[in-house]
Design a protein around this motif. Structure first.
Motif, short mmCIF file in Angstrom:
data_model
loop_
_atom_site.label_atom_id
_atom_site.label_comp_id
_atom_site.label_asym_id
_atom_site.label_seq_id
_atom_site.Cartn_x
_atom_site.Cartn_y
_atom_site.Cartn_z
N VAL A 65 50.52 30.02 37.08
CA VAL A 65 50.46 31.29 37.79
C VAL A 65 49.09 31.90 37.58
O VAL A 65 48.66 32.11 36.45
CB VAL A 65 51.55 32.26 37.28
N ARG A 66 48.39 32.15 38.69
CA ARG A 66 47.06 32.74 38.66
C ARG A 66 46.11 31.94 37.78
O ARG A 66 45.23 32.48 37.11
CB ARG A 66 47.13 34.19 38.18
N LEU A 91 45.64 33.01 49.63
CA LEU A 91 44.41 32.53 49.01
C LEU A 91 44.17 33.31 47.73
O LEU A 91 44.29 34.54 47.72
CB LEU A 91 43.22 32.70 49.96
N THR A 92 43.85 32.59 46.66
CA THR A 92 43.51 33.21 45.39
C THR A 92 42.14 32.72 44.94
O THR A 92 41.89 31.51 44.91
CB THR A 92 44.56 32.87 44.30
N LEU A 93 41.27 33.65 44.61
CA LEU A 93 39.93 33.35 44.10
C LEU A 93 39.79 34.01 42.74
O LEU A 93 40.18 35.18 42.57
CB LEU A 93 38.85 33.86 45.04
N GLY A 94 39.23 33.30 41.77
CA GLY A 94 39.10 33.89 40.45
C GLY A 94 38.23 33.09 39.53
O GLY A 94 37.68 32.05 39.90
N ASP A 95 38.12 33.57 38.31
CA ASP A 95 37.33 32.89 37.29
C ASP A 95 37.94 33.21 35.93
O ASP A 95 38.72 34.16 35.80
CB ASP A 95 35.87 33.35 37.35
N GLU A 101 43.59 38.04 45.24
CA GLU A 101 44.54 37.22 45.97
C GLU A 101 44.98 37.96 47.22
O GLU A 101 45.14 39.17 47.22
CB GLU A 101 45.74 36.84 45.09
N THR A 102 45.17 37.19 48.29
CA THR A 102 45.60 37.77 49.56
C THR A 102 46.69 36.91 50.17
O THR A 102 46.71 35.69 49.96
CB THR A 102 44.42 37.91 50.53
N GLU A 103 47.57 37.55 50.90
CA GLU A 103 48.71 36.85 51.50
C GLU A 103 48.98 37.48 52.86
O GLU A 103 48.81 38.68 53.05
CB GLU A 103 49.94 36.96 50.61
N ALA A 138 43.98 42.47 43.35
CA ALA A 138 43.03 42.05 42.31
C ALA A 138 43.74 42.13 40.97
O ALA A 138 44.65 42.94 40.78
CB ALA A 138 41.79 42.94 42.31
N PHE A 139 43.33 41.27 40.04
CA PHE A 139 43.94 41.28 38.71
C PHE A 139 42.89 40.94 37.66
O PHE A 139 41.89 40.28 37.93
CB PHE A 139 45.11 40.28 38.64
N TYR A 140 43.15 41.41 36.45
CA TYR A 140 42.28 41.11 35.31
C TYR A 140 43.17 40.99 34.07
O TYR A 140 44.07 41.81 33.87
CB TYR A 140 41.25 42.22 35.10
N LYS A 141 42.89 39.97 33.25
CA LYS A 141 43.66 39.76 32.03
C LYS A 141 42.69 39.46 30.88
O LYS A 141 41.86 38.55 30.98
CB LYS A 141 44.64 38.60 32.18
N ASP A 142 42.80 40.24 29.83
CA ASP A 142 42.03 40.00 28.61
C ASP A 142 42.96 39.35 27.59
O ASP A 142 43.99 39.92 27.23
CB ASP A 142 41.48 41.32 28.08
#
Length: 910
Positions: A131-132, A781-785, A755-757, A719-723
């Motif tokens: 996931v993500r 579509l999901t784009l991330g790093d 991510e977009t749907e 948009a998402f962010y995880k530390d």
């Protein structure tokens, strides 16, 4: 030879309570949930067996509160996507929903395959979801809202390929935290909801077959075939005489027998007894070519409801699914050594194999509705999955590459995985308390992995220029090995929640509080035996070693001692373990709706977690790995608060914004914290546990904009962010030869992305009444790093101390083009899925990381409905004939060809 310890894991569970102090449970607080409206009986009756239900994870509550009212249009299957979208729209969390008809139209056969269509999700090894971009350890799974144990000893999560699509009503993926959901997830929580009580009597049956392009090759097999139900007939099991001899003499070697008999048995007699033990083992295990068998799949389901009285309705549904098929495959494996400037091939394998699969599942669900206010449901689910994997490979080492001599390695890996879950839950409205809600649940589950026959043997071979075998002799330096193993997991999960609605001017408030308890106990044992032969090709009788395996180890050869055979116990002190864990959780939340414009959810979850994982030596005693660890090192005790908050702004009737923040945690798996060795069943890599692992705290941020049109079209951008604090990573060890990895905590890590749907009907491309109105397109579509920092220590020397997280893809895309004919006779879907390259495991000593390459998945499904009761479905899977590939330093180090699969299914529904 191992014998079970004198104490059981149930007793171990009790020992945990005395070993680790138990934090007191939070006092009950006033509570609330999301909707104060009662479930009207007419609305409940309108719910069909195929309509997605609300779920604990989706609703932000411990139990379903109110079914989603759905208008079903027969033959226009796009409405199923719209229904799931509408359910997602009403959640307090960032959640994705996939309904039964959506799964049916893409043709996916199990939960794992279906979930890769969800935004930001990718599939690993056909079983586990990412996931993500976070590995399977960062997701959790529940069945109808209850936590269930995994029958896979190498992972904490349940292999989702065990859940056939035929028993699934809907899948919910909760991507942002809420107080009522378990805190132990980082990427998402998946709730698998099985089919519920029907509105009326129904009967549905389907049969189908499949063909794979790899079926043109001969399958591999041996004398023991899978039974029709995938059950071992007992011939594979370790003979009782071996365990009895171990108990009587302390071992099975001639020395053990002589010593244990205290001089009552001389050495020649002990050798004879040892050989007789080998005679009891099944040795007719010669791998040979066989004709490929066609695949078969069948499903049947039946359900009804009865009016017991004016105020009481009883409903029931049962389903059964069966699948049997053979999957032929080709694999290539390379092992590199050196560094980027000087690459050496240490080992190379070319493998062909056949995995014979039998899957059996059953489900019986009951529901009792008492008036408008009370509903009690039971769910019984049984899953059984058998894999009999037979392979033959040509292996070349650094000393034999380019030479005519090589190793011919045969392997047989037979395993049965099973899961049985019994659940009961209730939902109640309390009218005299302002329609307060009370929900409760209890679940008891057991999973098992039974592998009575994992064995391998090797021949030294001479090859011609076309790699055909000219001559061979059994390799006696690497004795044939038998492995007998079993893992058993037992768990209980129960809890309750209470919600109270409060009406204010301009706001509706719900206060919810609840409690949840989960416990699990596990036993895992493995016994390794070796057939040690004191014979070489240069001996007078050396010609024996050129024969087939069953001829070499015939009864006559063993009894006459022509082989000089000794049955050896090759078990180690680093394989067995027993474990138990407990988790007490209490939560409270507020859900405030300001005139259907603003919605604020805030909650806190407290968890008190305790675990003990104890490695066991062959004598059933606690193993301390050379005195490195103390007893307390095997115990974990941690408690913490996990807050979550989300704000939803309904900007217009068609658009809304979501903002969420939360803290969650990822705990290491039972096996990962015990210093035992285990092998990954997919890659074959050896892994070692690490008692020094600590849990990873995760801080999450989510933002999403959503658009829902009246026509059913929708669009979302998020948009998402995880530390991640101290993420857990598998790292290759310095001191070990080959691909042997151990789990370590990195220093820190993070992941972020957008991510977009969307779902769009295509009628706007043509005039009214044109063919375009029968088409719609959906996709995501999901784009991330991501990045982690790993420090070098005495055991690991990572090439990149800063790199992406294991398993993370920088992009994931899904596109679905669907057609529903206006005359309701035809339906078709073309689905494309791809993910960006991702790290399989980190490189060491100057070698680059190993990257799994993108896999272009293109599937097509066509359904024909000649009558209201009959349907015919044709599916093509992996139409591009893609290959799973891993690369290191730009060189292919792993490849597997799954082939292209075609299936045909006939269904009847009454």
């Amino acid at each position: 030879m191992k014998t079970k310890p004198s104490f059981t894991v149930n007793k171990l569970s009790l020992a945990i309570a005395s070993l680790i102090s138990v934090a007191s449970v939070l006092p009950a607080l006033p509570v609330y949930s999301q909707d104060a409206v009662k479930i009207e009986n007419s609305q409940a009756n309108a719910q069909s067996a195929e309509t997605p239900q609300s779920s604990p994870s989706a609703q932000g509550e411990s139990f379903p509160i109110e079914p989603i009212e759905v208008i079903s249009v027969v033959g226009r299957l796009r409405t199923s996507a719209s229904a799931a979208t509408e359910e997602r729209r009403e959640q307090v969390n960032v959640t994705d929903i996939m309904g039964a008809e959506q799964i049916a139209r893409t043709g996916d056969g199990d939960a794992a395959a279906a979930l890769r269509r969800v935004t930001g999700l990718t599939l690993k090894d056909g079983k586990f979801i990412y996931v993500r971009g976070l590995g399977e350890r960062y997701s959790s799974t529940s069945l109808n809202g209850a936590i269930v144990p995994s029958p896979d000893p190498t992972r904490n999560v349940v292999p989702l390929d065990m859940f056939p699509a035929s028993i699934i009503e809907s899948l919910s993926v909760q991507k942002s935290a809420s107080a009522n959901a378990p805190a132990a997830f980082g990427g998402g929580h998946v709730d698998i909801r099985t089919k519920s009580i029907p509105a009326d009597f129904f009967f549905k049956a389907s049969v189908g077959g499949r063909y794979n392009t790899n079926d043109t090759d001969d399958a591999l097999g041996y004398s023991l075939d899978n039974s029709g139900l995938g059950k071992d007939d007992g011939k594979r099991a370790m003979p009782d005489a071996i365990a009895n001899t171990t108990r009587q003499y302390g071992g099975i070697s001639p020395i053990d027998i002589v010593t244990g008999s205290q001089g009552g048995i001389n050495y020649p007699a002990a050798q004879q007894l040892n050989r007789e033990l080998a005679l009891g083992m099944h040795r007719d295990m010669t791998v040979q070519a066989q004709d490929s068998s066609p695949g078969f799949k069948g499903d049947i389901a039946i359900g009804d409801r009865w009016d017991l009285s004016d105020e009481m309705i009883l409903g029931a549904i049962s389903a059964f699914s069966y699948k049997k098929q053979q999957d032929n495959y080709r694999k290539k494996e390379l092992e590199l050594d050196g560094d980027a400037s000087n690459i050496n091939i240490e080992n190379q394998k070319d493998i062909i194999g056949t995995d014979s699969i039998v899957q059996v599942s059953g489900m019986v669900n009951l529901g009792l509705e008492i008036g408008y206010n009370h509903k009690i449901e039971t769910f019984t689910t049984y899953l059984h999955d058998t894999s009999d994997d037979v392979s033959m490979g040509i292996e070349e080492t650094i000393d034999t590459l380019g030479e005519p001599n090589a190793l011919q390695v045969f392997g047989i890996d037979y395993e049965e995985r099973s899961l049985i879950s019994n659940q009961i839950k209730g939902h109640h409205f309390i009218e005299y308390l302002n329609d307060a809600e009370f929900n409760w649940k209890f679940s008891d589950a057991r999973s098992e992995r039974y592998a009575p026959n994992e064995m391998s043997y090797t021949y030294n071979v001479i090859l011609d220029d076309a790699n055909k075998v000219l001559s061979r002799n059994l390799n006696t330096q690497d004795a044939p090995k038998y492995v007998y193993s079993r893992l058993e997991d037992d768990s209980q999960n129960y809890g309750w929640d209470f919600s109270y609605p409060i009406n204010f001017d301009g706001a509706l408030v719900k206060v919810t509080t609840g409690y949840e308890y989960f416990e699990r106990s596990r036993e895992s044992y493995a016994t390794r035996l070796g057939l040690d032969v004191d014979l070489s090709p240069s001996d007078v009788n050396g010609g024996i070693l050129s024969q087939d395996f069953n001829q070499i180890f015939s009864n006559a050869n063993i009894s006459s001692d022509v082989l000089g055979l000794e049955l050896k116990d090759a078990s180690t002190d680093t394989e067995d373990y027993i474990a138990a864990e407990m988790n007490d959780a209490a939560f409270i939340s507020l859900d405030i709706d300001f005139e259907d414009v603003w919605r604020v959810y805030a909650g806190g979850r407290y968890e008190d977690f305790r675990r003990v994982t104890l490695p066991i030596d062959p004598d059933g005693k606690i193993s301390d790995e050379g005195g490195r660890y103390q007893l307390e090192d095997y115990a974990i005790a941690e408690d913490a608060w996990f807050p979550s908050i989300s704000v939803t702004w309904k900007q217009t009737d068609t658009t809304q914004w979501r903002l969420g923040a939360s803290k969650t945690i990822v705990r290491p798996d039972l096996r990962e914290v015990s210093p035992v060795r285990f092998q990954d069943p997919v890659t074959g890599f050896d892994f070692f546990g690490n008692p020094e692992l600590k849990s990873s705290d995760i801080y999450n941020l989510d933002l999403r904009w959503e658009y829902y049109s009246d026509s059913g079209n929708n669009l979302s951008v998020g948009a998402f962010y995880k530390d991640v604090d101290a993420p857990i990573e598998p790292i290759q060890r310095i001191s070990e030869a080959g691909r042997q990895l151990k789990f370590y905590n990195a220093e820190s890590g993070y992941i972020y992305g957008i991510e977009t749907e969307f779902l769009q009907q295509l009628g706007f491309l043509g005039d009214e009444g044109s063919l375009w109105e029968d088409f719609f397109v959906a996709g995501n579509l999901t784009l991330g790093d991501s990045a982690i920092d790993i420090a070098t220590n005495g055991e690991i020397d990572p090439t990149h101390q800063s790199r992406a997280m294991t398993g993370h893809s920088k992009w994931v895309a899904n596109v679905q083009l669907s057609y529903d004919s206006s005359d309701e006779y035809h339906s078709a879907t073309l689905v494309y899925n791809i993910f960006g390259e991702r790290i399989a495991y980190g490189g060491r000593g100057g070698l680059d990381d190993v990257f799994e390459q993108p896999f272009n998945s293109l599937d097509f499904t066509y359904s024909f409905f000649p009558t209201d009761s009959i349907s015919i479905k044709l599916k093509a899977k992996n139409m591009l004939d893609e290959t799973t590939e891993y690369k290191q330093q730009g060189q292919l180090v792993y490849a597997k060809e799954p082939g292209t699969e075609y299936s045909l299914q006939f269904s009847y529904e009454y």
